[in-house]
Design a protein around this motif. Structure first.
Motif, PDB file in Angstrom:
ATOM      1  N   ALA A  83      -9.189  -4.197   9.685  1.00  0.00           N
ATOM      2  CA  ALA A  83     -10.560  -3.931   9.233  1.00  0.00           C
ATOM      3  C   ALA A  83     -10.624  -3.063   7.979  1.00  0.00           C
ATOM      4  CB  ALA A  83     -11.353  -3.252  10.355  1.00  0.00           C
ATOM      5  N   ALA A  84      -9.579  -2.260   7.702  1.00  0.00           N
ATOM      6  CA  ALA A  84      -9.599  -1.371   6.534  1.00  0.00           C
ATOM      7  C   ALA A  84      -9.750  -2.191   5.253  1.00  0.00           C
ATOM      8  CB  ALA A  84      -8.317  -0.544   6.489  1.00  0.00           C
ATOM      9  N   ASN A  85     -10.760  -1.859   4.445  1.00  0.00           N
ATOM     10  CA  ASN A  85     -11.037  -2.672   3.262  1.00  0.00           C
ATOM     11  C   ASN A  85     -11.429  -1.851   2.038  1.00  0.00           C
ATOM     12  OD1 ASN A  85     -13.544  -1.788   4.025  1.00  0.00           O
ATOM     13  ND2 ASN A  85     -14.430  -3.809   4.366  1.00  0.00           N
ATOM     14  N   THR A  86     -11.363  -0.529   2.148  1.00  0.00           N
ATOM     15  CA  THR A  86     -11.799   0.340   1.062  1.00  0.00           C
ATOM     16  C   THR A  86     -10.855   1.534   0.965  1.00  0.00           C
ATOM     17  OG1 THR A  86     -14.047  -0.273   1.714  1.00  0.00           O
ATOM     18  CG2 THR A  86     -13.840   1.442   0.074  1.00  0.00           C
ATOM     19  N   TRP A  87     -10.606   1.970  -0.275  1.00  0.00           N
ATOM     20  CA  TRP A  87      -9.596   2.999  -0.488  1.00  0.00           C
ATOM     21  C   TRP A  87     -10.172   4.168  -1.275  1.00  0.00           C
ATOM     22  CZ3 TRP A  87      -4.945   1.976   1.840  1.00  0.00           C
ATOM     23  CH2 TRP A  87      -4.763   0.659   2.263  1.00  0.00           C
ATOM     24  N   GLY A  88      -9.571   5.324  -1.125  1.00  0.00           N
ATOM     25  CA  GLY A  88     -10.022   6.498  -1.859  1.00  0.00           C
ATOM     26  C   GLY A  88      -8.890   7.491  -2.033  1.00  0.00           C
ATOM     27  N   ASP A  89      -9.043   8.355  -3.023  1.00  0.00           N
ATOM     28  CA  ASP A  89      -8.067   9.419  -3.258  1.00  0.00           C
ATOM     29  C   ASP A  89      -8.664  10.735  -2.767  1.00  0.00           C
ATOM     30  OD1 ASP A  89      -5.763  10.680  -4.138  1.00  0.00           O
ATOM     31  OD2 ASP A  89      -6.533  11.000  -6.165  1.00  0.00           O
ATOM     32  N   ILE A  90      -7.861  11.767  -2.723  1.00  0.00           N
ATOM     33  CA  ILE A  90      -8.315  13.075  -2.266  1.00  0.00           C
ATOM     34  C   ILE A  90      -8.532  13.987  -3.467  1.00  0.00           C
ATOM     35  CG2 ILE A  90      -5.941  13.910  -1.940  1.00  0.00           C
ATOM     36  CD1 ILE A  90      -6.986  15.491   0.499  1.00  0.00           C
ATOM     37  N   ARG A  91      -9.668  14.665  -3.496  1.00  0.00           N
ATOM     38  CA  ARG A  91      -9.975  15.580  -4.580  1.00  0.00           C
ATOM     39  C   ARG A  91      -8.996  16.753  -4.558  1.00  0.00           C
ATOM     40  NH1 ARG A  91     -15.053  15.717  -3.670  1.00  0.00           N
ATOM     41  NH2 ARG A  91     -15.186  17.726  -2.611  1.00  0.00           N
ATOM     42  N   ASP A  92      -8.719  17.317  -5.714  1.00  0.00           N
ATOM     43  CA  ASP A  92      -7.766  18.424  -5.815  1.00  0.00           C
ATOM     44  C   ASP A  92      -8.155  19.578  -4.898  1.00  0.00           C
ATOM     45  OD1 ASP A  92      -6.203  17.094  -7.626  1.00  0.00           O
ATOM     46  OD2 ASP A  92      -7.139  18.012  -9.394  1.00  0.00           O
ATOM     47  N   ALA A  93      -7.163  20.308  -4.449  1.00  0.00           N
ATOM     48  CA  ALA A  93      -7.362  21.347  -3.433  1.00  0.00           C
ATOM     49  C   ALA A  93      -8.284  22.469  -3.892  1.00  0.00           C
ATOM     50  CB  ALA A  93      -6.012  21.922  -3.014  1.00  0.00           C
ATOM     51  N   GLU A  94      -8.301  22.769  -5.168  1.00  0.00           N
ATOM     52  CA  GLU A  94      -9.108  23.899  -5.631  1.00  0.00           C
ATOM     53  C   GLU A  94     -10.600  23.660  -5.411  1.00  0.00           C
ATOM     54  OE1 GLU A  94      -8.497  24.587  -9.740  1.00  0.00           O
ATOM     55  OE2 GLU A  94      -9.069  22.562 -10.376  1.00  0.00           O
ATOM     56  N   ASN A  95     -11.002  22.402  -5.306  1.00  0.00           N
ATOM     57  CA  ASN A  95     -12.408  22.071  -5.075  1.00  0.00           C
ATOM     58  C   ASN A  95     -12.604  21.294  -3.776  1.00  0.00           C
ATOM     59  OD1 ASN A  95     -13.330  23.128  -7.625  1.00  0.00           O
ATOM     60  ND2 ASN A  95     -12.381  21.349  -8.586  1.00  0.00           N
TER      61      ASN A  95
END
Length: 255
Positions: A52-64
């Protein structure tokens, strides 16, 4: 599907639709990793999620990104700081609580957090489980009502590839951004309702896999076009083989 549960816990977030009152409820401790019920449930959950997974994302930098800060504290702990998976899980719920408060139409649920290993890669999965009323018939042919979880509701869930996250500074995707470590399930017309879930995790560079796939296919076709072939038919075969291989690799990534 072979996997090993390393840590798992369930907490709760109480919130009614069209309300800004949110109450987190924490389980007293983690669930045993060899609990037969949670192992069976996780197996079915992973099987359903992979398709079912069909969308991807990255993680924002730790400082924010508070979630990213907590992730680093848990996964790469300092010797003088005791910060367990259980501590981390409670902080995840706190971030979800803050984010869901801003979305009136969203409702709470049970937050299942699983840290597991599969094919020598560790993953972190966060799923908001919703109870649904179902009806059944017992052995005496009497009808009964029960509250159960559905395997079809993944619009508030994420699977994080911890290996991809650790290597993100050295792994750049085709769009020039770090390779995306989050895998979501997006259902039609539900993006606004579930945006709070991505906010809680500090997700950025959010993109549907269809867009990524089209970009990769175009790049593959451009590459094949630079190669020399004896005839047009040979070029068509090479193009088809490269495209099929690309789809195999993308399908493997979802597993």
């Amino acid at each position: 599907m072979s996997f090993q549960i390393l840590n798992t816990v369930i907490h709760a977030v109480k919130k009614e639709k069209n309300s800004t009152t949110v109450i987190p409820i924490y389980r007293d401790n983690c669930i045993k990793n060899d609990d037969l019920l949670i192992v069976d449930f996780t197996s079915k959950l992973l099987s359903a999620y992979s398709s079912a997974a069909n969308t991807w994302g990255d993680i924002r930098d730790a400082e924010n990104n508070i979630f990213h800060q907590d992730l680093i504290k848990w996964y790469t702990p300092a010797e003088d700081l005791h910060y367990s998976f259980y501590d981390f899980s409670k902080d995840i719920v706190d971030q979800i609580t803050l984010a869901i408060k801003e979305k009136n139409t969203a409702t709470g649920g049970y937050v299942l957090i699983i840290h597991y290993e599969q094919a020598a890669v560790e993953f972190l999965m966060v799923v908001m489980l919703k109870l649904e009323t179902r009806f059944g018939i017992d052995d005496a042919l009497n009808m009964f009502k029960s509250e159960t979880f559905s395997m079809d509701n993944f619009h508030e869930s994420v699977r994080m590839n911890l290996k991809t996250w650790q290597n993100r500074s050295n792994s750049i995707g085709e769009d020039g951004n770090p390779e995306r470590c989050f895998a979501f399930v997006k259902k039609k017309n539900e993006d606004e309702v579930t945006r709070y879930f991505r906010v809680a995790l500090g997700c950025e560079n959010y993109a549907e896999s269809a867009a990524n796939t089209n970009h990769l296919i175009k790049a593959t076709e451009d590459y094949v076009a630079t190669l020399k072939f004896n005839n047009e038919e040979e070029a068509k075969v090479a193009k088809r083989e490269k495209r099929d291989k690309l789809h195999e690799l993308l399908a493997e990534k979802l597993k």
